[in-house]
Design a protein around this motif. Structure first.
Motif, short mmCIF file in Angstrom:
data_model
loop_
_atom_site.label_atom_id
_atom_site.label_comp_id
_atom_site.label_asym_id
_atom_site.label_seq_id
_atom_site.Cartn_x
_atom_site.Cartn_y
_atom_site.Cartn_z
N LEU A 112 37.45 40.61 56.02
CA LEU A 112 38.38 41.50 55.33
C LEU A 112 39.40 40.70 54.55
N THR A 113 39.58 39.44 54.94
CA THR A 113 40.44 38.50 54.21
C THR A 113 40.08 38.46 52.73
N LYS A 114 38.80 38.60 52.44
CA LYS A 114 38.33 38.46 51.06
C LYS A 114 38.81 39.58 50.16
N LEU A 115 39.32 40.66 50.76
CA LEU A 115 39.97 41.68 49.94
C LEU A 115 41.18 41.07 49.23
N MET A 116 41.93 40.25 49.93
CA MET A 116 43.08 39.59 49.32
C MET A 116 42.64 38.55 48.30
N THR A 117 41.59 37.80 48.63
CA THR A 117 41.08 36.79 47.70
C THR A 117 40.64 37.43 46.39
N ALA A 118 39.88 38.51 46.49
CA ALA A 118 39.41 39.20 45.29
C ALA A 118 40.56 39.86 44.54
N TYR A 119 41.52 40.42 45.28
CA TYR A 119 42.67 41.09 44.66
C TYR A 119 43.46 40.11 43.80
N ILE A 120 43.73 38.94 44.35
CA ILE A 120 44.46 37.93 43.58
C ILE A 120 43.66 37.52 42.36
N GLY A 121 42.34 37.40 42.52
CA GLY A 121 41.49 37.06 41.38
C GLY A 121 41.61 38.08 40.26
N THR A 122 41.60 39.35 40.59
CA THR A 122 41.72 40.39 39.56
C THR A 122 43.11 40.41 38.95
N LEU A 123 44.14 40.11 39.74
CA LEU A 123 45.49 40.03 39.19
C LEU A 123 45.59 38.91 38.16
N LYS A 124 44.95 37.79 38.45
CA LYS A 124 44.98 36.66 37.52
C LYS A 124 44.22 36.98 36.23
N ILE A 125 43.15 37.77 36.35
CA ILE A 125 42.42 38.20 35.15
C ILE A 125 43.29 39.13 34.32
N ARG A 126 43.95 40.07 34.98
CA ARG A 126 44.79 41.04 34.27
C ARG A 126 45.97 40.37 33.56
N SER A 127 46.49 39.31 34.18
CA SER A 127 47.63 38.61 33.57
C SER A 127 47.20 37.64 32.47
N GLY A 128 45.90 37.41 32.33
CA GLY A 128 45.40 36.49 31.33
C GLY A 128 45.38 35.04 31.75
N GLU A 129 45.70 34.76 33.01
CA GLU A 129 45.73 33.38 33.49
C GLU A 129 44.33 32.80 33.64
N ILE A 130 43.38 33.65 33.93
CA ILE A 130 41.97 33.23 33.97
C ILE A 130 41.14 34.29 33.26
N GLY A 131 39.94 33.91 32.85
CA GLY A 131 39.05 34.85 32.16
C GLY A 131 37.82 35.14 33.00
N GLU A 132 37.22 36.30 32.80
CA GLU A 132 36.06 36.69 33.59
C GLU A 132 34.88 35.75 33.38
N GLN A 133 34.79 35.15 32.21
CA GLN A 133 33.66 34.27 31.93
C GLN A 133 34.02 32.78 32.07
N ASP A 134 35.19 32.48 32.57
CA ASP A 134 35.54 31.08 32.82
C ASP A 134 34.53 30.45 33.77
N PRO A 135 34.02 29.26 33.44
CA PRO A 135 33.12 28.57 34.37
C PRO A 135 33.90 27.90 35.50
N VAL A 136 33.53 28.21 36.72
CA VAL A 136 34.24 27.68 37.89
C VAL A 136 33.34 26.67 38.59
N PRO A 137 33.80 25.43 38.78
CA PRO A 137 32.98 24.42 39.45
C PRO A 137 32.90 24.68 40.96
N VAL A 138 31.74 24.41 41.52
CA VAL A 138 31.54 24.56 42.97
C VAL A 138 31.74 23.18 43.60
N SER A 139 32.86 23.02 44.30
CA SER A 139 33.20 21.73 44.88
C SER A 139 32.39 21.47 46.15
N GLU A 140 32.48 20.24 46.61
CA GLU A 140 31.79 19.90 47.86
C GLU A 140 32.38 20.68 49.04
#
Length: 390
Positions: free
Chosen positions: A64-92
């Motif tokens: 259920l923690t991931k509700l907060m993770t996803a919520y923050i992600g959508t807030l950052k999209i709405r504010s323009g800080e990140i974009g939906e098509q931004d490529p995100v690297p998968v770290s080790e």
């Protein structure tokens, strides 16, 4: 809390809103007994808790923690800080702690690959991917630890007083906890703030890297009115579910912690939804920024100011009662400029059988500047006689 004391609390809650005769006519039965450690039933429009049992108890929330993770992600999209098509690297770290080798739920992201933000959101919400959660957290905040700080600040802003996050996934940690009440608050924010991304929560499956995974929320298949939100499970937390449904224009939110199986969390949630929709209804009396009246202003550049509410006025009551509520607007007759927009100038009461069941502030919908010296002196004289006569 045992079911007897819980029933007593429900009766007390209802009695605050409904007279004895009205309650008898409504004939609300005792709330359902749920096989869960904690649960909450909330009306989404008003945020009013209709039923709860140990709703503020701090428990491990698992995924259920991931509700907060996803919520923050959508807030950052709405504010323009990140974009939906931004490529995100998968770290080790994301790959080892959240990938297939970790043994937990995963999106199966390849190490050192790059994944669009939108795909990660789908992987977090539908597939419950730990790797997707960590990758998004690192992209937003630089590290998962820094993202946890952001999660806690966001929780504080939402009034989640019984939550503390240590990671983006919900993997067990003694200092990582939340409550049914807090998760209901978070779900309400998710639904209200970003309806576009909320649509992801009702998707039944998602395919990434040629691997198709189904949504674990069984109610999406069993109840067509359910359109979200998220499941969670660890040995310590048990089986958890935050869900929401809409029927006849009313949306309810449930949060259930600590059941014994995937089937049990769905069945117990269904009990809450059935009870809520069958015996309660909500009504919005006035909307935010809707002009309700004009108030007299003394010593200002204008003699009238538009007044209304800062938030929607919605109330939830046992069925058959909301249409009996009577609204009454009270405005302070001695308002003096200057007045800022949003200044409290009165109140709106909702009454039932002569009793006030809810009261909210009446505020100015516009600012009023102070008038010149002559107008202020003239209004001072008029105000003196107005007070004298009234």
């Amino acid at each position: 809390m045992n079911i007897t004391s819980f029933a007593q609390r429900l009766t007390l809650l209802v009695s605050l809103f409904v007279s004895a005769s009205a309650m008898a006519a409504t004939a609300i039965p005792a709330p359902p007994q749920l096989a869960a450690k904690s649960y909450v039933l909330m009306d989404a429009a008003s945020g009013q808790v209709l039923l709860e049992n140990n709703g503020d108890e701090r428990l491990p929330p698992a995924s259920l923690t991931k509700l907060m993770t996803a919520y923050i992600g959508t807030l950052k999209i709405r504010s323009g800080e990140i974009g939906e098509q931004d490529p995100v690297p998968v770290s080790e770290h994301a790959w080892r702690a959240g990938g297939a080798a970790s043994g937990g739920s995963t999106m199966f992201l390849p190490l050192d690959s790059q994944v669009p933000v939108d795909a990660l959101l789908h992987g977090i919400i539908i597939q419950s991917g730990n790797d997707a959660s960590i990758a998004l957290a690192e992209y937003i905040a630089g590290s998962e630890d820094a993202f946890a700080d952001l999660m806690n600040k966001t929780a504080e802003q939402l009034g989640m007083q019984n939550s503390h996050f240590m990671n983006a996934t919900g993997l067990p940690d003694p200092e990582h906890y939340s409550s049914a009440s807090d998760m209901a608050k978070l779900a309400r924010a998710i639904i209200q703030v970003d309806p576009e991304h909320y649509a992801i929560y009702k998707q039944k499956d998602y395919t990434w890297n040629n691997i198709k995974q189904g949504n674990r929320n069984l109610l999406l298949w069993r109840d067509s009115t359910v359109d979200g939100l998220k499941t969670g499970h660890t040995e310590e937390a048990g089986y958890c579910l935050v869900s929401s449904a809409v029927r006849d224009g009313t949306r309810l939110i449930t949060a259930v912690f600590g059941t014994t199986s995937p089937a049990a969390r769905a069945a117990e949630t269904q009990k809450l939804l059935t009870y809520g929709f069958r015996y309660f209804e909500s009504k919005t009396f006035y909307h935010k920024d809707q002009q309700l009246a004009e108030a007299r202003v003394w010593k200002g550049t204008t003699e009238q100011v538009k007044v209304g509410l800062a938030q929607d006025l919605t109330l939830t009551l046992p069925k058959g009662q909301v249409d009996k509520l009577q609204p009454a607007i009270q405005v302070n007759p001695l308002l003096e400029a200057p007045l800022a927009k949003g200044a409290v100038v009165g109140k709106v009461d909702l009454t039932l059988d002569g009793k006030v069941v809810d009261s909210v502030d009446l505020v100015t919908l516009e600012a009023v500047e102070e008038a010149g010296l002559f107008r202020r002196l003239w209004d001072s004289i008029r105000l003196f006689f107005f007070q004298l006569l009234n």
